[in-house]
Design a protein around this motif. Structure first.
Motif: not given
Ligand SMILES: Nc1ncnc2c1ncn2[C@@H]1O[C@H](COP(=O)(O)OP(=O)(O)OP(=O)(O)O)[C@@H](O)[C@H]1O
Ligand SMILES: [Mg+2]
Lengths: 254, 678
Positions: A53, A58, A78-79, A82-83, A85-86, A91, A110, A114
Motif C-alpha cells: 500500500n 495508497l 494526492e492528484s 493518482a496520475a 499511479r495511473r 495492480f 478503465l 481515466l
C-alpha cells in the motif's frame, strides 16, 4: 538501473482510540531493478500488504522514503499521486477488484479512460494483451459471468494496458484454485521474460518460485533474500521452503 | 423468549440505520391517522357552517393514509429484509431452525410494530391540539376547545395499523419458511445481472406520458375534465414508473453505445454505474416523483383556492344579499306583485344600495349549433345527447337588462343579445326549441352573470329580448310536473348591498327568513320556493371548504413527504454500502478521492433530482387541468395560481435539496467509513 528504491521504511498504526500502537514495518530497505520479478514473502501480519500500500502511495509511511523511477512519492499531492499511479503502476489484487458494473473490456479500459485516451487507441492496446492472456472471447462478459482465473486474467490485462513501469501484485493467486494459479503464474513469468518489472506479495511458495528474487520479511524488516540465479523453478521452490522452515524455527539470518 | 428478545433487540440496534427510520415513518403514519381520526370526530367541527365539508373529507384522508401506509410500510420492510438476509442466513448456518428464525422475526416485528404504534399514538395525541389549532386558523373561526384523548380514534388507529403490521410479520415469517438458508447467506453476495434495456417498456412509457400530457392540456370542458383527469392521472403514474424503471436503463444503454461519448473520464463511470442504480432505484424514484407531484398539485391548488377565496366569494356572490323566488304562473307576473315585495324588503332592510331587480326565465337543455333543445323527447334517441352541451338559457327582458347594466340597446322584436358563460356561440340566429329563430345582434362573452348562475359549472347563455312574453309564449311555466317537457322556470330576483359590513348583513338573516311567506310567490308542494343568500354567511362556508381542503392537503403532504424522505434515505444508505467497495477499487486504478467523490456526487445528484424535475414537468402539464378544475370552484385568478404553484415548486425544491444534503452525509459516512483492505 533501480526502478524502485525503498529506504528505511517505517509504518506505525495508531488505533482509533490512539492508545495502542502497532509497528507493521520497522525498517524496510530494498531495491528492485528494471526487468526483475521480485516476490515478497512473510508470515501473516508481517506487514506485506502494508508495504504494498505504501509503494502504491495508497498509504503514507511514518518515516523512510520510496523512490519510484527516481521520484519520491511520499511528498506528492494526492492528484499528482493518482496520475502517477495511473501512468506508472499496475495492480493485481487477491480479490480481483473488478468493478461489477462494467464488462471485462470496460474494466480493462478503465485506467485509459481515466487518463483521457481516445477510444481507438484503447482498442489498439487491448487486442495484443487480450490475445496474450487468452481472454479475447470474454471481453463482452461481466465479472459475475466468468471464473476466478478469468477474472484475475482480466485484472492483469487492466494492470498491463497502461504499459506500467511496475506491476504490484498482492496475493494474486490467493483466491484461485491450483490450475488457475498455475496459469496465472505462467503468465506472470512470461511477462517477466518480456521485460516487465513485477513486485508480488505472496504466501505461496509455489508462486514465489516463479520469481527471479525472493525477499523475506519478518518483524518489520527484510530478513533474508534468495536470488534465483539459473536454477529451475523446482529447485528455487526447495530453497524457498527451506528458508521458510528456518524462519519458522527461529534460525539465524543467512 | 428472553433470548429472542435479546437477539431481536440486538438486531434492531445493530441495524439502527435501517430500523430507526422505519420505526419513525411508522410512527408518522400512525400519528397522522390518529390526528385525522380524532379531528373528524371533534365536536368543534359541528359548531360551524363549512365544518360539514371537512367532516366528509377527513375520513377520506384517513383512508388515504391507511392505504398509503400499508403499501409504504411493505416497501420499507422488504428493503430491510433484503439487507438482513445475510444475517439470518448466518444464524441458520449457526444452527437456528426455521422455527427459531420465525420466532426471532416475530419478536423483532412485534418490537418495531409496538414501538411505531406507541410512539405514533403519543405523538398524535400530543400534536392533535396543534393540528386542531391550525385547522381553526385556516377556517378562520374562533371556537373554544380543550385537550382530550379520543378513545375511538385510538382504538381505530391501533386496530388498523396493528393489522398492517400483522401482515408484515406474517410475510417475514413466510419468507423464512420459503427460502433456503444457504441462499439467504449468499443472497447479497451473488453478482447482479447487468440490467437489460427494455425498449418496449421505455417506448411505452414515453408514449403514455405524451398521451397523458396531451389529454391534460386538451381538456376544454371542466365537467368532462373529471373523468379525463382520472384517466390522465393513471396514465401519468404508469408512464412515470415505466420511464424510471425501463426508460432510464434504455437511455444509459443508448449512451453506452455511443463510444465517443461513453469512453470519457466524466461519463464512463457515471453512465455504467447509473444503469445499476436506476435499475435498483427506478421504482423508488418513480414513487418519489409521484409523491412529489401529488403533494405539489395538492398544495398549490388548495393554497391557491385558500388565498383566492375572497375573489371567488365576490364572483359567486356579487351582492351582499340575493333573494330569488319562483313565480308559478304568468298571471302572477304583475307590477303590483313586485312592488309589494319591494316595499316589504325596503321595510325589512331600510338601507339598500346597488339594488338590482329583474325577472328571469330559465330553461335547461342541450345546445345545438344555432339554438337549444329543451325537450329531450324531441331527440330521435337519447344517445344523441352530448353531455358537454347540456346547459342553461336564461331569458331577461331588455328593459330589466338595461336597468341592470345602466346601458341602452336598440333591439327589434326578433333580435336578441347573447351573453355567454363557459361556452362559445357563433351562429347568426338563436332558436329556443319550438320558437321562431331570433337574430343575434351581439354575443358578449363572460359579460355578466345572473345571480345563481355564478355558482353553476355548466355552460350558460343569457338571452336578452325586447319581447319577453312573445319569445317565451310557447313554453309552459314550470309547475314541477314536467308534463310537456317544455317548461320554463320563472323567477323574481332581487339583490342589494348593505352598508356596515358583516354585522349588518348577518342581522338581516332572521327578519328576511321570518317573512318567507310574504316574500315568495305562493307555495309549491307545501313549501315555499325561496332562496336567500347572504354573502357573509356563505363566506364561512367557503373558508370551511377551502381552508379544509388546504388543511387536508397539508396533512397528507406531511405523510407523503415523510415517505419520500425515507425512500431517499434508504436509497442513500443502500447505495453507500455498495459504493464502498467501488470507491476503494477506483482509488487503486488511479482516481483521486476528490474525483471519485465528484463522480459519485454527480450520479447521486442526477438520480435524486430526476424525480423532482419530472415532477415539475408533470406539474406544468397538470396546470391547465388544475386551472380548469379550480375554475369550477369559481377560482379565476390565473396569475395568483401561477405564482402559488411556482412558489410551491421552489419551496419543495429547496426542502428536497436539504433532505438530500442531510441523507448524503449518512451516505458519505458509510462510503468512507470502512477503509479499503487490500
Ligand atoms: N489499518 C490498520 N490499522 C491498524 N493496524 C493495522 C492496519 N492495517 C494493518 N494493521 C496491522 O499491521 C500489521 C501488518 O498488517 P498487514 O496487513 O500488512 O499484514 P500482511 O503481511 O499483509 O498479512 P496477511 O499475509 O495476513 O495479508 C498487522 O499486525 C495488522 O494488524
Ligand atoms: Mg495481506
Amino acid at each position: 538501473m533501480s526502478i524502485l528504491e525503498v529506504n528505511h521504511l517505517q509504518k506505525v498504526y495508531t488505533t482509533r482510540l490512539g492508545s495502542a500502537k502497532v509497528e507493521a514495518l520497522r525498517s524496510v530497505t530494498f531495491s528492485v531493478e528494471e526487468g526483475e520479478f521480485v516476490a515478497i514473502m512473510g508470515e501473516s501480519g508481517s506487514g506485506k500488504t502494508t508495504l504494498l500500500n505504501i509503494l502504491a502511495a495508497l498509504d503514507k509511511p511514518t518515516s523512510g522514503s520510496v523512490l519510484l523511477d527516481g521520484q519520491d512519492l511520499t511528498g506528492l499531492k494526492e492528484s499528482a499521486v493518482a496520475a502517477f499511479r495511473r501512468d506508472n503502476l499496475g495492480f493485481v489484487f487477491q480479490e480481483f477488484n473488478l468493478l461489477d458494473t462494467f464488462t471485462l473490456e470496460d474494466n480493462i479500459y478503465l485506467p485509459l479512460v481515466l487518463a483521457g485516451r481516445p477510444h481507438r487507441e484503447m482498442q489498439q492496446y487491448l487486442s495484443p494483451i487480450a490475445h496474450q492472456l487468452g481472454i479475447n472471447d470474454l471481453l463482452k462478459k461481466y465479472p459475475y459471468e466468468v471464473s476466478g482465473g478469468q477474472k484475475q486474467r482480466a485484472a492483469v490485462a487492466r494492470a498491463l494496458i497502461t504499459h506500467p513501469k511496475l506491476i504490484l501484485a498482492d496475493e494474486p493467486t490467493g483466491a484461485l484454485d491450483s490450475k488457475s494459479s498455475d496459469e496465472l503464474l505462467t503468465i506472470l513469468g512470461d511477462l517477466h521474460r518480456l521485460g516487465q518489472t513485477i513486485l508480488m506479495v505472496t504466501h505461496s511458495v509455489k508462486a514465489a518460485s516463479h520469481a527471479s528474487r525472493v525477499l523475506f520479511i519478518k518483524d518489520g524488516e527484510v530478513f533474508h533474500q534468495i536470488y534465483r540465479g539459473d536454477v529451475t523453478n523446482e529447485q528455487l521452490y526447495q530453497k524457498i521452503s527451506d528458508t521458510l522452515t528456518m524462519l519458522a524455527t527461529g534460525g539465524e539470518r543467512a | 423468549m428472553k433470548l429472542y428478545l435479546k437477539l431481536a433487540l440486538d438486531g434492531v440496534r445493530k441495524n439502527h440505520r435501517l430500523y430507526f427510520p422505519y420505526i419513525l415513518i411508522g410512527s408518522v403514519m400512525v400519528m397522522m391517522h390518529y390526528i385525522l381520526a380524532a379531528l373528524s370526530s371533534t365536536p368543534m367541527l359541528r359548531q360551524f357552517e363549512g365544518g360539514g365539508f371537512l367532516r366528509a373529507m377527513l375520513p377520506m384522508g384517513m383512508w388515504v393514509v391507511v392505504i398509503f401506509a400499508a403499501f409504504f410500510l411493505f416497501y420499507c420492510n422488504s428493503f430491510i429484509i433484503r439487507q438482513r438476509n445475510r444475517e439470518l442466513g448466518l444464524f441458520s448456518v449457526l444452527g437456528m431452525s426455521r422455527k427459531n428464525l420465525s420466532l426471532l422475526m416475530l419478536t423483532e416485528n412485534l418490537l418495531t410494530a409496538g414501538a411505531s404504534i406507541t410512539l405514533g399514538m403519543l405523538l398524535g395525541i400530543a400534536l392533535e391540539k396543534l393540528a386542531e389549532l391550525g385547522m381553526v386558523r385556516l377556517i378562520a373561526e374562533e371556537i373554544s376547545y380543550e385537550m382530550r384523548i379520543d378513545g375511538i380514534s385510538v382504538i381505530r388507529t391501533a386496530v388498523l395499523f396493528g393489522g398492517i403490521y400483522l401482515l408484515l410479520t406474517l410475510r417475514a415469517i413466510f419468507r423464512v419458511w420459503r427460502t433456503d438458508p444457504l441462499h439467504l447467506l449468499q443472497s447479497t453476495a451473488v453478482g447482479e445481472k447487468p440490467p437489460k434495456a427494455n425498449w418496449l417498456f421505455a417506448g411505452l412509457g414515453a408514449g403514455l406520458l405524451i398521451w397523458a400530457y396531451h389529454l391534460a392540456i386538451s381538456i376544454q370542458q371542466p365537467l368532462e375534465a373529471l373523468t379525463t383527469f382520472f384517466v390522465a392521472v393513471v396514465l401519468v403514474i404508469i408512464a412515470t414508473y415505466l420511464l424510471f424503471i425501463a426508460g432510464s436503463v434504455a437511455l444509459c444503454r443508448l449512451l453506452q453505445r455511443n463510444r465517443r461519448y461513453y469512453y470519457k473520464p466524466n461519463h464512463f463511470i457515471s453512465v455504467a454505474t447509473m444503469v445499476y442504480r436506476m435499475k435498483r432505484n427506478g421504482a423508488g424514484l418513480a414513487s418519489i416523483c409521484i409523491l412529489l407531484t401529488v403533494v405539489l398539485v395538492m398544495l398549490s391548488s388548495t393554497l391557491s383556492l385558500c388565498i383566492g377565496a375572497e375573489d371567488a366569494i365576490l364572483t359567486t356572490y356579487p351582492h351582499d344579499v340575493l333573494i330569488e323566488t319562483h313565480i308559478p304562473s304568468r298571471e302572477q307576473m304583475t307590477g303590483e306583485n313586485y312592488a309589494a315585495r319591494r316595499a316589504l324588503l325596503r321595510e325589512l332592510a331600510p338601507e339598500q344600495v346597488n339594488v338590482q331587480e329583474y325577472v328571469r326565465g330559465s330553461v335547461s337543455g342541450m345546445f345545438t349549433e344555432d339554438g337549444i333543445i329543451i325537450d329531450a323527447g324531441a331527440l330521435e334517441d337519447l344517445s344523441m345527447v352530448v353531455m358537454e352541451n347540456i346547459g342553461m338559457v336564461y331569458i331577461v327582458s331588455q328593459q330589466d337588462f338595461e336597468q341592470l347594466t345602466g346601458r341602452t340597446y336598440t333591439l327589434a322584436a326578433d333580435e336578441c343579445l347573447l351573453l355567454t358563460s363557459r361556452m362559445d356561440y357563433a351562429a347568426p340566429t338563436f332558436t329556443l326549441q319550438g320558437g321562431a329563430p331570433l337574430r343575434v345582434q351581439a354575443v358578449m362573452p363572460d359579460a355578466w352573470q345572473l345571480g345563481a348562475d355564478a355558482m353553476n359549472m355548466f355552460p350558460a347563455l343569457t338571452l336578452v329580448t325586447p319581447d319577453f312574453a312573445g319569445v317565451t309564449a310557447h313554453l309552459a311555466i314550470d309547475d314541477n310536473n314536467y308534463a310537456s317537457g317544455m317548461e320554463m322556470l320563472l323567477a323574481w330576483c332581487y339583490a342589494f348591498d348593505v352598508p356596515g359590513g358583516a354585522e349588518s348583513q348577518l342581522a338581516l338573516y332572521d327578519p328576511l327568513k321570518n317573512h318567507v311567506r310574504d316574500l315568495s310567490f305562493l307555495r309549491r308542494h307545501g313549501g315555499y320556493s325561496f332562496s336567500l343568500s347572504i354573502r357573509e354567511m356563505k363566506r364561512v362556508g367557503f373558508y370551511g371548504t377551502y381552508g379544509g381542503l388546504f388543511f387536508i392537503g397539508i396533512m397528507l403532504s406531511i405523510v407523503f413527504i415523510a415517505a419520500a424522505v425515507l425512500i431517499i434515505y434508504y436509497k442513500q444508505v443502500s447505495e453507500g454500502y455498495e459504493d464502498q467497495k467501488r470507491f476503494a477499487i477506483m482509488q487503486k486504478v488511479g482516481m483521486t478521492k476528490r474525483e471519485i467523490r465528484r463522480s459519485i456526487n454527480s450520479q447521486v445528484l442526477t438520480v435524486f433530482f430526476a424525480p423532482l424535475l419530472l415532477a415539475g414537468l408533470h406539474l406544468t402539464f397538470a396546470f391547465p387541468l388544475m386551472w380548469k378544475l379550480l375554475m369550477m370552484l369559481n377560482f379565476s385568478n390565473m396569475p395568483l395560481m401561477i405564482v402559488v404553484t411556482a412558489c410551491s415548486f421552489v419551496v419543495f425544491g429547496v426542502m428536497y435539496a436539504a433532505v438530500y444534503k442531510m441523507t448524503s452525509n449518512a451516505y458519505y459516512a458509510i462510503v468512507s467509513g470502512k477503509q479499503d483492505n487490500t
